[in-house]
Enzyme design. Structure first.
Site, short mmCIF file in Angstrom:
data_model
loop_
_atom_site.label_atom_id
_atom_site.label_comp_id
_atom_site.label_asym_id
_atom_site.label_seq_id
_atom_site.Cartn_x
_atom_site.Cartn_y
_atom_site.Cartn_z
N CYS A 141 23.37 45.75 46.64
CA CYS A 141 22.38 45.17 47.35
C CYS A 141 22.42 45.59 48.86
O CYS A 141 22.43 46.65 49.31
CB CYS A 141 22.16 43.43 47.21
SG CYS A 141 20.75 42.97 47.52
N HIS A 192 22.73 42.80 41.09
CA HIS A 192 24.09 42.12 41.41
C HIS A 192 24.83 41.72 40.23
O HIS A 192 24.83 40.97 39.53
CB HIS A 192 23.80 40.91 41.81
CG HIS A 192 23.22 40.69 43.33
ND1 HIS A 192 23.90 40.61 44.44
CD2 HIS A 192 22.20 40.85 43.82
CE1 HIS A 192 23.04 40.69 45.53
NE2 HIS A 192 22.02 40.76 45.05
N GLU A 207 28.13 40.73 40.32
CA GLU A 207 28.82 39.60 40.54
C GLU A 207 28.36 38.15 40.07
O GLU A 207 28.82 37.52 39.93
CB GLU A 207 29.18 39.67 41.90
CG GLU A 207 28.40 39.30 42.92
CD GLU A 207 27.42 39.98 43.38
OE1 GLU A 207 27.07 41.02 42.97
OE2 GLU A 207 26.74 39.74 44.41
#
EC number: 6.3.5.3
Lengths: 88, 232, 735
Positions: B86, B194, B196
């Site tokens: 990002c 993302h 994560e």
């Protein structure tokens, strides 16, 4: 002392989503003769020093920070100003 | 694997990333301030999401001048693995570690939603845990994720197999549906989705684990150079 | 500012205070309390501190009636936010605040700074903010001005929360004409902390330092507190003063720095408070007031963004992203250095004094010297009398829906913006940053995991002005009871509430009646649900050209999930699971969405409902959920049973076959106290014995199609068709 007036905008080949939206909206509102919209950023810097040095410096600042030279181009003008302008 | 997660003023996914790598993937991980000047001792570096320095000029435009960035450039030049997610992706393009740039989404709106992706290259150090053509779902959360590169650059990217993830349903106008790509050498990956945020079933899915698993595998017994060569 | 030149005597004759929101009686009161005529700065400070926003002068008698304490409440109203014990050494901190007026004037910045302000309230207690919710109310989105407001307010909320890195996990968006010119923007923030680290906003200990931290003070939002306490009219549009600009990047640094202070410098910190309404004066004088201290501030030391600011401007500025800390003498350097590390301004700007005077120095002159209590405890309190509005004295006859088609009515309701899928709004908010969001926007309530425990917090906002317009007391109770049902449906035990009380001009007896009556209903429901009020705010004067909004208390409720495995969602999970309706259904159509949609207005009397029974049903259902007997749960609210069934079907991508032995129109009734749940067939006996008479078996989950039989009509419709209607309605309206 010089005032640098700097304009940064997308290169003509790069699609600018903001300009697209503005142009489409203008057309919808009846301003359909608007042929092109350019959206950009405007900066003013006050710099001391002699003109050639300041010009080179502004070039460097634009290249490294104010513009992303992958997609954006810039131009600027330098105007001599009196020192008092700083506090305006 | 010992990972560094960079933390710029305004980074806000840095602790999410350390949680995913440390608590979930069980690796050694450390937050490293953008004011630091060394990345010695780390096997990989992650540039996380957020709004570095407020992102007021352009996303990532100020972060590229942070003290840590010259160490990051050296780390990448030496073949070390770098993952930018990002805002991290935006920073890596601004810093010249990845080609192209990220513009405003065509809707001009921030978009946060689970997004289907196709794994376009499963032979990179970041994607061996996936299979080529596999569809995965990762969350996106960005306003400026619309990938742009000029025609010649795009042609190069495609020819070299640098595109790792593509959007199955392009949410932001990215050219060639690009969601994530590597540099030519294959040791730097930038991606807007993302990974994560997709590592725990409780939070809606684990499709993001593959990115970290791939990195861990790439690191096992293989010096960075070997791992990158397997890509070519 | 020319008025600065006015002497105390000139102020007495020229009455500039009228333009600042103080009336003549209040000016006289101030003069009497001081024993002399106040100077201009002192008048200005009183105008801010005695505004409704700071002093609650009209609402205080009502707020005093709220139930604010049970054995779990660690800190109730009166501080930046309230605190409730959630076990395992942790506490939840939450509060909601309205930013209606600023958002009407400058929607983007008004909404953004509303979010920024409520976040500061949470970290001022020492809690890490973990979630944001937003309760919004707008006029008809067919109106282009309303669409513009929606777009800008949503962008403002998103840009602030997204950048600072706090997930916006829930909230609500309601639409009714009464909010067309006066949108409601109520932001709620939830934080988590260790129970032993609670901070209070107090300035105690003679000689201790007052440390100003954060952004510089500018001329933005001057006297915003008084501004928020006045109503709008078209003639005044030109006068609307500048709204302050938010900087989420600065606030993130400020938040991280303040949390580091509370975490690692406990021994140096005496108190901390946000500079919100009435800026520097309210934060500092309230800190002195709470500790019964005196205080002197040197205004020349306050970091200023603009030259030549007057004491009045410095003290009343509402520049954003600023905090006031009271730091023990001798620890100043350590605290200032900490903030400098975050690139933040931090200066010692004053000291705690002996005695009880509030003194301000400016360019060597004493520009204010008043007892602290004059600005705090001595603010006027007005005991208004309420008068029942005419519409309530003789309510219209009960609304009878008459003959209707199940399918076309369902379609109409699913496409109504109040029921329509709100993805077009909430996808602009980062709902997942911090990676703890188990249930984000779109469910009955949001659920956020609490790291370091096995627990999660459920949170919701609820308001329904339609009901309060018909009966403020019952409507107030409904708002609380429905919020509790939202939480129970996720498997959470309700813990407590915060509120934003959005009403019209309190000096109008009809408006005050609504406020006072709804407080009765809220209090009764809070006691029934065991959810004390721990924080909140009041927004009065929500009127445009003399016309008040629907009385709209926004209830923000937080609940506790003790075991992550019991989190329940509304989505149908498996075919052949049993569908139960919990609670009884009657012909309750007054104030319903059906009435609003089919007649364009609401009218009639609101039926009373049994809070005790509602609470008992909720407890039984929660127990069943905690025993893993329930696979999906959804509360029945706007639009009634058929809309609730459709929600569950759309969310799960599955259909249902149900038999409801009721008149078809009753499927749109809004009787209180109901849920729809699903149960795995093997748990039928256990579930039914847990729920007793409350549970009515009405059908089963089936693939793809919703099939409904009633006394007089049947309905068969593919779920994907309903999903399309529900999902496309709002994007289409907002285009």
């Amino acid at each position: 002392m010089f005032k640098a007036k700097i304009f940064v905008n997308y290169k003509p080949s790069v699609l600018d989503p903001k300009a697209e939206v503005i142009q489409n909206t203008l057309a919808r509102l009846g301003d359909d003769n608007v042929q092109h919209v350019l959206v950009g950023k405007y900066f003013e810097l006050l710099l001391s020093g002699d003109e050639a040095a300041v010009r080179a410096q502004v070039d460097r600042i634009c290249d490294t920070m104010l513009a992303n030279i992958n997609t954006e181009s810039y131009r600027f003008t330098l105007e001599p100003v009196s020192d008092g302008a700083v506090t305006e | 694997m010992k990972a560094a997660v960079l933390s710029f003023p305004g980074s806000n996914c840095d602790t999410d990333m350390t949680w995913a790598i440390g608590e979930v993937a069980g690796q050694d991980v450390q937050l490293v301030s953008a004011q630091a000047t060394s990345l010695a001792g780390f096997d990989c570096v992650v540039v996380p999401g957020g709004f570095s320095y407020g992102d007021y000029l352009r996303s990532g435009a100020i972060a590229k001048f942070a003290p840590i960035m010259s160490a990051l450039k050296d780390f990448a030049a030496a073949g070390g693995f770098v993952l930018g997610v990002c805002n991290g992706f935006q920073i890596l393009t601004e810093a010249g570690l990845l080609p192209g740039t990220l513009q405003w989404n065509t809707s001009l709106q921030f978009i946060c939603q689970p997004t289907p992706l196709i794994v376009a290259n499963a032979r990179t150090a970041f994607s061996t845990a996936y299979s080529e053509g596999q569809q995965i779902t990762l969350p996106i959360a960005h306003g400026e994720g619309n990938y742009y590169a000029d025609d010649a650059t795009l042609a190069d990217l495609e020819k070299n197999g640098q595109v790792v993830f593509r959007y199955a349903e392009n949410p932001n106008g990215s050219r060639n549906d690009i969601a994530g790509l590597t540099n030519a050498r294959g040791n730097v990956l930038g991606m807007m989705p993302h990974p994560e945020r997709a590592v725990e079933t409780l939070l809606g899915g684990t499709d993001g684990l593959g990115v970290f698993d791939s990195l861990i595998n790439a690191m096992k017994g293989a010096p960075a150079d070997v791992a990158t060569r397997t890509f070519a | 500012m020319l008025q600065q030149e006015l002497s105390p005597d000139q102020i007495a004759t020229e009455k500039p205070y009228l333009g600042l929101g103080l009336n003549e009686d209040e000016y006289d009161r101030l003069t009497e309390l001081l024993g002399r005529r106040p100077n201009f700065t002192e008048v200005g400070l009183a105008s801010g501190m005695w505004s409704e926003h700071c002093a609650y002068k009209y609402s205080k008698p009502v707020l005093k009636t709220f139930w604010t304490k049970n054995d779990r409440v660690l800190m109730g109203p009166g501080e930046g936010a309230g605190v409730i014990d959630i076990g395992e050494g942790k506490a939840v901190v939450f509060k909601a605040e309205s930013h209606n007026h600023p958002s009407a004037v400058e929607p983007y910045q008004g909404a953004a700074t509303g979010v920024g302000g409520i976040i500061r309230d949470i970290f001022s207690i020492g809690a890490k903010p973990i979630a944001l919710l937003d309760s919004l109310a707008f006029g008809d989105p067919k109106d282009s001005h309303v669409r513009q407001l929606i777009d800008q307010i949503v962008a403002g909320i998103g840009d602030y929360g997204n950048a600072i890195g706090i997930p916006t996990v829930g909230g609500e968006t309601r639409f009714a004409d009464s909010y067309a010119r006066n949108p409601l923007v109520n932001a709620m923030c939830v934080g988590v902390m260790d129970t032993d680290a609670i901070q209070r906003g107090k300035a105690a200990g003679v000689g201790n330092a007052l440390v100003y931290v954060g952004a510089k003070t500018g001329r933005d939002g001057i006297n915003g507190a008084s501004f928020a306490s006045a109503e709008f009219s078209d003639e005044e549009a030109a006068n609307r003063s500048a709204v302050q600009v938010g900087d989420p990047f600065m606030e993130k640094l400020l938040m991280d720095a303040c949390l580091e202070v509370t975490r690692e410098h406990q021994d140096a910190l005496v108190g901390m408070q946000d500079m919100g309404a009435a800026g520097l004066v309210s934060s500092s004088v309230e800190m002195a007031g709470k500790a019964n201290s005196g205080m002197t501030l040197d205004l020349d030391l306050i970091p200023q963004r603009e030259p030549e600011m007057t004491p009045f401007e410095i003290m009343l500025s509402e520049s954003q992203e600023r905090m006031m800390l009271c730091v023990k003498a001798g620890h100043e350097d350590e605290i200032v250095a900490l903030f400098k590390r975050y690139d933040l301004d931090a200066v010692v700007c004053g000291r705690v004094d002996e005695g009880h005077q509030y003194r301000l120095l400016h360019r060597g002159e004493l520009v204010c010297d008043v007892p602290v209590a004059v600005l705090t405890d001595e603010a006027p309190v007005y005991h208004q009398k309420g008068v029942q509005p005419a519409r309530l004295q003789q309510p219209a006859p009960d609304f009878e829906p008459g003959a209707l088609s199940l399918l076309s009515t369902l379609r109409q309701l699913l496409a109504d913006p109040n029921v329509a899928d709100k993805k077009a709004i909430y996808r602009r908010y980062d709902a997942q940053v911090q990676t703890n969001t188990v249930l984000g926007p779109g469910a009955d309530a949001a659920v956020v995991r609490v790291r370091g425990t096995h627990r999660a917090l459920a949170m919701t906002t609820d308001s329904n002005g339609r009901y309060l317009y018909l009966d403020p007391e019952i409507g107030g109770a409904i708002s609380v009871a429905e919020a509790a049902r939202n939480l129970v449906a996720t498997g959470a035990e309700p813990l407590g509430i915060t509120d934003c009380l959005n009403y019209g001009d309190p000096t109008k007896p009809e408006s005050f009646y609504s406020l006072a009556e709804s407080a009765k209903g809220i209090t009764a429901a809070c006691k029934a649900m065991n959810t004390p009020v721990i924080s909140g705010n009041v927004s009065l004067y929500n009127e445009t050209n003399g016309e008040a909004i629907y009385p709209t208390p926004m209830i923000g409720m937080v609940g506790l999930i003790e075991d992550l495995s019991t989190i329940t969602t509304p989505a149908f999970k498996q075919v052949r699971e049993l569908i139960y309706v919990i609670g009884e259904t009657g012909p309750d159509f007054n104030g319903s969405l059906l009435q609003q949609v089919t007649t364009g207005a609401v009218a009639g009397a609101l039926a009373p409902f049994d809070l005790t029974q509602d609470a008992a049903t909720q407890r039984r259902l929660l127990a069943a959920i905690r025993q893993h007997l329930v696979t999906a749960a959804h509360d029945v609210s706007d639009g009634g049973l058929l809309v609730a069934l459709s929600d569950m079907a759309i969310a799960g991508g599955l259909g249902a076959k149900v038999d409801l032995p009721l008149p078809a129109s009753w499927l749109f009734s809004e009787t209180q106290g109901r849920f729809i749940v699903t149960v795995a067939p093997e748990n039928q006996v256990a579930f039914e014995s847990a729920m007793g008479d409350d549970a009515h078996l009405t059908g089963v989950v089936q693939p793809a199609v919703l099939t409904v039989a009633t006394n007089d009509q049947t309905l068969t419709v593919p779920v994907h068709e309903l999903a399309t209607i529900n999902e496309e309605a709002l994007p289409c309206l907002l285009k």
